[in-house]
Design a protein around this motif. Structure first.
Motif, PDB file in Angstrom:
ATOM      1  N   LEU A 143      78.215  37.915   6.730  1.00 31.39           N
ATOM      2  CA  LEU A 143      78.002  36.625   6.067  1.00 31.39           C
ATOM      3  C   LEU A 143      79.294  35.816   6.039  1.00 31.39           C
ATOM      4  O   LEU A 143      79.282  34.586   6.211  1.00 31.39           O
ATOM      5  N   ALA A 144      80.420  36.487   5.856  1.00 34.11           N
ATOM      6  CA  ALA A 144      81.708  35.787   5.850  1.00 34.11           C
ATOM      7  C   ALA A 144      81.984  35.132   7.196  1.00 34.11           C
ATOM      8  O   ALA A 144      82.490  34.003   7.261  1.00 34.11           O
ATOM      9  N   PRO A 159      68.730  39.287   5.719  1.00 41.08           N
ATOM     10  CA  PRO A 159      70.093  39.608   5.274  1.00 41.08           C
ATOM     11  C   PRO A 159      70.207  40.829   4.379  1.00 41.08           C
ATOM     12  O   PRO A 159      71.312  41.347   4.199  1.00 41.08           O
ATOM     13  N   THR A 160      69.101  41.315   3.807  1.00 43.55           N
ATOM     14  CA  THR A 160      69.193  42.492   2.936  1.00 43.55           C
ATOM     15  C   THR A 160      68.551  43.723   3.557  1.00 43.55           C
ATOM     16  O   THR A 160      68.379  44.734   2.875  1.00 43.55           O
ATOM     17  N   ALA A 161      68.204  43.651   4.839  1.00 42.43           N
ATOM     18  CA  ALA A 161      67.549  44.795   5.493  1.00 42.43           C
ATOM     19  C   ALA A 161      68.464  46.017   5.473  1.00 42.43           C
ATOM     20  O   ALA A 161      69.627  45.958   5.862  1.00 42.43           O
ATOM     21  N   GLY A 162      67.919  47.138   4.983  1.00 35.86           N
ATOM     22  CA  GLY A 162      68.656  48.393   5.003  1.00 35.86           C
ATOM     23  C   GLY A 162      69.646  48.589   3.873  1.00 35.86           C
ATOM     24  O   GLY A 162      70.329  49.610   3.839  1.00 35.86           O
ATOM     25  N   GLU A 173      72.360  37.345  -5.111  1.00 33.73           N
ATOM     26  CA  GLU A 173      73.156  36.461  -5.959  1.00 33.73           C
ATOM     27  C   GLU A 173      74.140  35.649  -5.128  1.00 33.73           C
ATOM     28  O   GLU A 173      74.365  34.462  -5.406  1.00 33.73           O
ATOM     29  N   LEU A 174      74.697  36.277  -4.120  1.00 35.44           N
ATOM     30  CA  LEU A 174      75.615  35.573  -3.240  1.00 35.44           C
ATOM     31  C   LEU A 174      74.921  34.432  -2.515  1.00 35.44           C
ATOM     32  O   LEU A 174      75.426  33.309  -2.450  1.00 35.44           O
ATOM     33  N   ILE A 175      73.718  34.691  -1.996  1.00 39.76           N
ATOM     34  CA  ILE A 175      72.968  33.660  -1.276  1.00 39.76           C
ATOM     35  C   ILE A 175      72.563  32.535  -2.217  1.00 39.76           C
ATOM     36  O   ILE A 175      72.663  31.347  -1.877  1.00 39.76           O
ATOM     37  N   LYS A 176      72.107  32.884  -3.413  1.00 42.59           N
ATOM     38  CA  LYS A 176      71.728  31.850  -4.390  1.00 42.59           C
ATOM     39  C   LYS A 176      72.907  30.947  -4.714  1.00 42.59           C
ATOM     40  O   LYS A 176      72.743  29.748  -4.936  1.00 42.59           O
ATOM     41  N   GLY A 177      74.113  31.515  -4.737  1.00 37.13           N
ATOM     42  CA  GLY A 177      75.307  30.733  -5.031  1.00 37.13           C
ATOM     43  C   GLY A 177      75.672  29.747  -3.942  1.00 37.13           C
ATOM     44  O   GLY A 177      76.485  28.843  -4.169  1.00 37.13           O
ATOM     45  N   LEU A 178      75.061  29.889  -2.753  1.00 42.79           N
ATOM     46  CA  LEU A 178      75.348  28.969  -1.648  1.00 42.79           C
ATOM     47  C   LEU A 178      74.512  27.704  -1.714  1.00 42.79           C
ATOM     48  O   LEU A 178      74.798  26.729  -1.007  1.00 42.79           O
ATOM     49  N   ALA A 179      73.460  27.698  -2.544  1.00 37.81           N
ATOM     50  CA  ALA A 179      72.583  26.528  -2.644  1.00 37.81           C
ATOM     51  C   ALA A 179      73.380  25.310  -3.105  1.00 37.81           C
ATOM     52  O   ALA A 179      74.258  25.394  -3.947  1.00 37.81           O
ATOM     53  N   GLY A 180      73.054  24.176  -2.517  1.00 38.36           N
ATOM     54  CA  GLY A 180      73.755  22.944  -2.839  1.00 38.36           C
ATOM     55  C   GLY A 180      74.932  22.705  -1.918  1.00 38.36           C
ATOM     56  O   GLY A 180      75.087  21.612  -1.373  1.00 38.36           O
ATOM     57  N   GLN A 181      75.760  23.745  -1.711  1.00 40.29           N
ATOM     58  CA  GLN A 181      76.896  23.610  -0.805  1.00 40.29           C
ATOM     59  C   GLN A 181      76.459  23.716   0.654  1.00 40.29           C
ATOM     60  O   GLN A 181      77.062  23.113   1.543  1.00 40.29           O
ATOM     61  N   HIS A 182      75.438  24.535   0.903  1.00 44.66           N
ATOM     62  CA  HIS A 182      74.957  24.762   2.257  1.00 44.66           C
ATOM     63  C   HIS A 182      73.431  24.683   2.260  1.00 44.66           C
ATOM     64  O   HIS A 182      72.775  25.004   1.267  1.00 44.66           O
ATOM     65  N   THR A 183      72.873  24.288   3.396  1.00 46.06           N
ATOM     66  CA  THR A 183      71.433  24.358   3.608  1.00 46.06           C
ATOM     67  C   THR A 183      71.146  25.714   4.244  1.00 46.06           C
ATOM     68  O   THR A 183      71.770  26.087   5.230  1.00 46.06           O
ATOM     69  N   VAL A 194      62.009  36.083  -1.504  1.00 47.10           N
ATOM     70  CA  VAL A 194      61.527  34.707  -1.617  1.00 47.10           C
ATOM     71  C   VAL A 194      61.468  34.271  -3.074  1.00 47.10           C
ATOM     72  O   VAL A 194      61.988  33.219  -3.451  1.00 47.10           O
ATOM     73  N   SER A 195      60.829  35.081  -3.913  1.00 46.51           N
ATOM     74  CA  SER A 195      60.628  34.680  -5.307  1.00 46.51           C
ATOM     75  C   SER A 195      61.935  34.611  -6.080  1.00 46.51           C
ATOM     76  O   SER A 195      62.070  33.822  -7.013  1.00 46.51           O
ATOM     77  N   LYS A 196      62.934  35.409  -5.689  1.00 42.64           N
ATOM     78  CA  LYS A 196      64.185  35.465  -6.446  1.00 42.64           C
ATOM     79  C   LYS A 196      65.293  34.603  -5.855  1.00 42.64           C
ATOM     80  O   LYS A 196      66.317  34.388  -6.499  1.00 42.64           O
ATOM     81  N   THR A 197      65.111  34.106  -4.629  1.00 38.53           N
ATOM     82  CA  THR A 197      66.208  33.420  -3.956  1.00 38.53           C
ATOM     83  C   THR A 197      65.862  32.005  -3.509  1.00 38.53           C
ATOM     84  O   THR A 197      66.724  31.126  -3.549  1.00 38.53           O
ATOM     85  N   CYS A 198      64.626  31.770  -3.090  1.00 40.76           N
ATOM     86  CA  CYS A 198      64.283  30.536  -2.369  1.00 40.76           C
ATOM     87  C   CYS A 198      63.567  29.514  -3.253  1.00 40.76           C
ATOM     88  O   CYS A 198      62.787  29.877  -4.133  1.00 40.76           O
TER      89      CYS A 198
END
Length: 338
Positions: A143-144, A159-162, A173-183, A194-198
């Motif tokens: 991701l970095a 991104p969370t497979a395995g 939580e990391l992905i949720k923190g990207l909202a607004g700054q990135h599409t 989906v229910s927890k992130t999107c």
């Protein structure tokens, strides 16, 4: 920010993606949801410019991916399902390497490596060899590298497979923190993602979009579909076959079994109240009815309702050759900078 119009991809006679269209707004996290073999990875690879479409058009930040692929890729950070890392490099070496390839000025490179390492919680392993890191840390390094050039758009494929449960929660939580700054487009077949992130969902099945909207909107649209939980004493296969014949029943699934008792979830048609019919079928068959209660429609029920028919109608030949054909998409051809 992302426009997908009438996207179609064929591999010879196999139609992997068929007339897919959707848009993603700036700063939004869109869930691209579908079962394995639905066409998710094919669509993601076309959006990133890794594959060319047979028909249709993709624009990212106003740039046509087919006409100006290099310009489009400057706006995109891509994390495929298997992180494209070089295991013999340290984390710092790898991120600096990717940053140079993506055109970061040398004067800014060290600072940017520090920033994405902090954001992705890998600052404590910067000097370690990637091959010695856990899968969770490798995923963060992947991701970095997608974030190193600060792209407008992130494409994340499973991104969370395995990952283990703790790593999954941290990655969400990391992905949720990207909202607004990135599409962000998040491709997954895991419903909790989906229910927890999107904020919005596109559901794809057998290469075709079957639903689109916020999770709550999908629930409202299909309101009236539901499920009934029944606990019965008797032979589970016979019980399932009998209940499947009750009018208004879509699907009967086992939930748990204990001794001679089995708990089943009965998925129902819209606006059908079938509890009395289920009870009658059980009692008339001579089985013991211990519990019968209604259940609400979860995101899992919605997903099942939207995709079950397509999946159940696949022929054996189609099952042997799923929509996402592997040979034209050799994972070995992908590098760290798609």
């Amino acid at each position: 920010m992302i426009e997908v119009e009438n996207l179609t991809k064929r591999y010879g006679p196999t139609l992997a993606v068929s007339d897919v269209s959707f848009q993603v707004q700036k700063g939004e996290i869109l869930g691209f949801l579908g079962p394995n073999g639905a066409g998710k990875t094919t669509t993601m690879r076309i959006i990133t410019g890794f594959l060319s479409p047979s028909e249709g058009r993709v624009r990212v930040a106003g740039v046509d991916v087919t006409e100006s692929p290099l310009e489009a890729k400057r706006h995109i950070g891509y994390l495929p399902e298997n992180p494209p890392v070089y295991t013999d490099m340290t984390v710092n070496e790898y991120l600096a390497f990717v940053g140079r390839i993506k055109g970061l000025p040398r004067a800014d490179l060290k600072k940017r490596v520090e920033e994405v390492s902090e954001k992705c919680s890998i600052a404590d392993v910067q000097g370690r060899q990637i091959g010695r890191l856990s899968k969770g840390y490798r995923q963060r390094v992947g991701l970095a590298q997608a974030l190193i050039h600060n792209p407008d758009i992130l494409i994340l494929d499973e991104p969370t497979a395995g990952l283990d449960p703790k790593q999954i929660i941290e990655t969400r939580e990391l992905i949720k923190g990207l909202a607004g700054q990135h599409t962000v487009i998040l491709s997954t077949h895991i419903l909790p993602e989906v229910s927890k992130t999107c904020q919005r969902v596109v559901v794809i099945s057998k290469g075709t979009v079957v639903a689109m909207g916020a999770p709550d909107e999908l629930t409202a649209r299909l309101q009236g579909y539901g499920s009934v939980l029944v606990t019965v004493e008797g032979p589970a296969p016979d019980i399932m076959s009998k209940l499947q014949t009750v009018p208004g029943v879509n699907l009967v699934e086992p939930v748990e079994a204990s001794g001679a008792r089995v708990t089943l979830e009965v998925h129902t048609e819209k606006n059908q109240e079938i509890r009395s019919e289920l009870a009658r079928a059980i009692v008339e068959s001579g089985w013991g009815l211990f519990e019968l209660k209604t259940g609400g429609m979860s995101l899992e029920d919605i997903f099942l309702k939207l995709t079950r028919r397509d999946l159940s109608e696949e022929s054996p030949a189609e099952e042997a050759q799923p929509a996402e054909v592997q040979s034209p998409e050799d994972p070995g051809a992908s590098g760290p900078i798609n």
